[in-house]
Design an enzyme around this catalytic site. Structure first.
Site, PDB file in Angstrom:
ATOM      1  N   GLY A 212       0.812  -1.216   0.000  1.00 15.00           N
ATOM      2  CA  GLY A 212       0.000   0.000   0.000  1.00 15.00           C
ATOM      3  C   GLY A 212       0.840   1.258   0.000  1.00 15.00           C
ATOM      4  O   GLY A 212       0.632   2.161  -0.826  1.00 15.00           O
ATOM      5  N   ASP A 231      10.155  -7.646   1.869  1.00 14.49           N
ATOM      6  CA  ASP A 231       9.408  -8.235   2.968  1.00 14.49           C
ATOM      7  C   ASP A 231       9.888  -9.672   3.151  1.00 14.49           C
ATOM      8  O   ASP A 231      10.511 -10.252   2.253  1.00 14.49           O
ATOM      9  CB  ASP A 231       7.897  -8.209   2.694  1.00 14.49           C
ATOM     10  CG  ASP A 231       7.082  -8.212   3.984  1.00 14.49           C
ATOM     11  OD1 ASP A 231       6.621  -7.138   4.386  1.00 14.49           O
ATOM     12  OD2 ASP A 231       6.946  -9.288   4.587  1.00 14.49           O
ATOM     13  N   ASP A 279       7.989   0.458   8.010  1.00 16.44           N
ATOM     14  CA  ASP A 279       6.628   0.387   8.536  1.00 16.44           C
ATOM     15  C   ASP A 279       6.550  -0.942   9.280  1.00 16.44           C
ATOM     16  O   ASP A 279       6.122  -1.953   8.743  1.00 16.44           O
ATOM     17  CB  ASP A 279       5.626   0.461   7.384  1.00 16.44           C
ATOM     18  CG  ASP A 279       4.192   0.464   7.866  1.00 16.44           C
ATOM     19  OD1 ASP A 279       3.963   0.685   9.064  1.00 16.44           O
ATOM     20  OD2 ASP A 279       3.296   0.225   7.029  1.00 16.44           O
ATOM     21  N   CYS A 332       1.528   1.222  13.019  1.00 17.85           N
ATOM     22  CA  CYS A 332       0.098   1.479  13.238  1.00 17.85           C
ATOM     23  C   CYS A 332      -0.233   1.054  14.670  1.00 17.85           C
ATOM     24  O   CYS A 332      -1.161   0.291  14.917  1.00 17.85           O
ATOM     25  CB  CYS A 332      -0.767   0.761  12.214  1.00 17.85           C
ATOM     26  SG  CYS A 332      -0.457  -1.002  12.042  1.00 17.85           S
TER      27      CYS A 332
END
Length: 391
Positions: A212, A231, A279, A332
Site C-alpha cells: 500500500g 518483505d 513500517d 500502526c
C-alpha cells in the site's frame, strides 16, 4: 432464523473466535464465513444480524472474555431487546440467570491501558472506520476523480485523499478497477508523504507487505527512480505485483528477504538509499476500528516480541541510508513502547542519526515523532518519526 437463534449463533461464533484469538487461529471474518458456508439455510438478513451481534460484542469487550455467552450477556445488559432473546426457546440461549455476570465493557485491555500513549482518546478507538481513497497520480488527477465520487469528502492536508462513508463498495467502481484510485487510510497517506520521495531517488520500503505505501511512494516518484519493496512474507509480497500493474507502477522491484538474514541480502544497498521506510510489524492498536478482535490476541509476551523485532529491523535498516538521507520509522500502534520509546532507543544506539521535526497538517507532535489517532484525526492510529543520517 428466529431472533433467539441468531443470538445463539453469535454465541457459538464468539466461542470459536475466543479460542482462535487465544491460540493464534483464523481471524473472525474467516470463522464467520466458514460458519455460514456450512449453514446454507441462513438467509442474508440472518447472516447480517448474526455478524452484527458478533462484532457488537467484540467491540464492547476489551479483555478476552471467558466464553461467547459471557460476551453476549454483557452486551445484553445494555440492550433490553437483545436480553429478551435469551428465552430458552428452540435454538435460543437459555435465560440469563439473576446475578449472572457478563463480560465487562471497555475499549482497551486492562493490562495495556498504562502503556498507551497519553494523548490517545481510548473511547474513540473502536468506532466505524470510513473508507479513504488515494488518487493515483500515475494515472489520474484529483480534479478528474472527485466528480466520480459525489459522496466523498476532502481530507485536510492531503490533496490526493478522498473520504467515503464506511462500507462504500469501492472495488466495484471502475476507477478502482483501472488503477486510478487505491483504498488507503489517510494516516498511511500521511506517512508516505512524510518520506519526501521524489523522481530519480532510490527508495526502499523495507516492510512492504502487500505494498500500500509502496504504491503511494511510486506515485510520489512519478514512476521514475528505483523503488524496492522488501518483505519476509512471500504471500503478502506476491500481492504487490498485480496491484503495481493495475496502478501503472511497473518499475517497482520486489525483494523477498530471509527472516534473520536480512542484512546479508541487503548488503549491496548499504549507503545507497535516499529514503528507507520501516513500517514495522506492530501491535496494530491503531487499527482496532477495522479489527477489534486484535485486542483479544495481543498479550504482554507478544508485545515484548514485537518491540524486540522493531528494534532489530531498525538496526539493519540504518546502514542502507545514504549520508544526509532519511529513515522513516512508522507503526500502526499507539503504545509508547512501539513509538517514541523505540525511536529514543534507536537514536541512542545510532549516534549518526537525528530526529527531524515533523510539521504535518493532521496529528500532533509526540516525543521526537508524530502521532495520529482516530479521535483526533479520524484516521487509523499511527506513530512515525523522520530520522536523518548525518552527512
Amino acid at each position: 432464523m428466529t431472533p433467539g437463534a441468531r443470538v445463539q449463533a453469535a454465541i457459538d461464533l464468539l466461542d470459536a473466535i475466543i479460542v482462535a484469538a487465544r491460540d493464534g487461529g483464523p481471524a473472525a471474518d474467516t470463522l464467520i464465513a466458514r460458519y455460514f458456508k456450512e449453514r446454507r439455510y441462513a438467509g442474508s438478513r440472518d447472516r447480517r444480524a448474526v455478524r452484527d451481534h458478533v462484532y457488537d460484542a467484540i467491540r464492547r469487550t476489551a479483555d478476552r472474555p471467558r466464553d461467547g455467552r459471557a460476551a453476549m450477556v454483557g452486551l445484553a445488559r445494555d440492550q433490553t431487546e437483545l436480553a429478551a432473546c435469551f428465552d430458552g426457546s428452540t435454538h435460543a440461549p437459555v435465560p440469563i440467570e439473576p446475578g449472572e455476570e457478563g463480560a465487562d465493557a471497555g475499549a482497551v485491555p486492562a493490562w495495556l491501558q498504562p502503556l498507551m500513549a497519553i494523548p490517545v482518546e481510548q473511547d474513540r478507538l473502536l468506532g466505524r472506520a470510513p473508507v479513504d481513497l488515494r488518487v493515483n497520480r500515475l494515472k489520474a488527477d484529483p480534479a478528474d476523480i472527485r466528480p466520480l465520487f459525489p459522496d466523498a469528502a476532502a481530507v485536510e492536508g492531503l490533496p490526493d485523499a478522498l473520504r467515503l462513508p464506511e462500507g462504500y463498495p469501492v472495488e466495484q467502481h471502475v476507477a478502482w478497477k483501472d488503477g486510478r484510485v487505491e483504498v488507503q487510510d489517510s494516516g498511511s497517506q500521511m506517512i508516505a508523504a512524510a518520506c519526501g520521495a521524489r523522481a530519480g531517488m532510490t527508495v526502499i520500503d523495507l516492510c512492504a507487505g502487500a505494498g500500500g505505501k509502496t504504491l503511494a511512494l511510486a506515485a510520489a516518484m512519478a514512476g521514475n527512480g528505483r523503488l524496492i519493496a522488501a518483505d519476509t512474507i512471500r504471500a503478502r509480497l506476491a500481492r504487490l505485483g498485480p496491484r503495481a500493474e493495475r496502478a501503472g507502477a511497473g518499475f517497482v522491484e520486489t525483494l523477498l528477504l530471509d527472516q534473520g538474514h536480512e542484512a546479508r541480502a541487503l548488503e549491496s544497498l548499504n549507503g545507497q538509499a535516499d529514503v528507507v521506510l520501516v513500517d514495522a510489524p506492530c501491535s496494530g492498536t491503531g487499527t482496532w476500528r477495522r479489527n477489534p478482535e486484535a485486542r483479544w490476541r495481543l498479550t504482554p509476551a507478544r508485545l515484548d516480541r514485537l518491540v524486540s523485532e522493531q528494534a532489530r529491523i531498525l538496526d539493519f535498516a540504518a546502514p542502507l541510508v545514504a549520508p544526509g538521507a532519511m529513515l522513516v520509522y512508522a507503526t500502526c500502534a499507539l503504545t509508547d513502547r512501539e513509538g517514541c520509546d523505540q525511536v529514543d532507543a534507536f537514536l541512542d544506539r545510532h549516534r549518526g542519526f537525528r530526529a527531524e521535526p515533523v510539521d504535518a497538517p493532521t496529528g500532533r507532535a509526540h516525543g521526537r515523532g508524530w502521532l495520529m489517532t482516530p479521535g483526533h484525526d479520524s484516521s487509523d492510529g499511527f506513530y512515525f518519526a523522520r530520522l536523518r543520517r548525518g552527512a
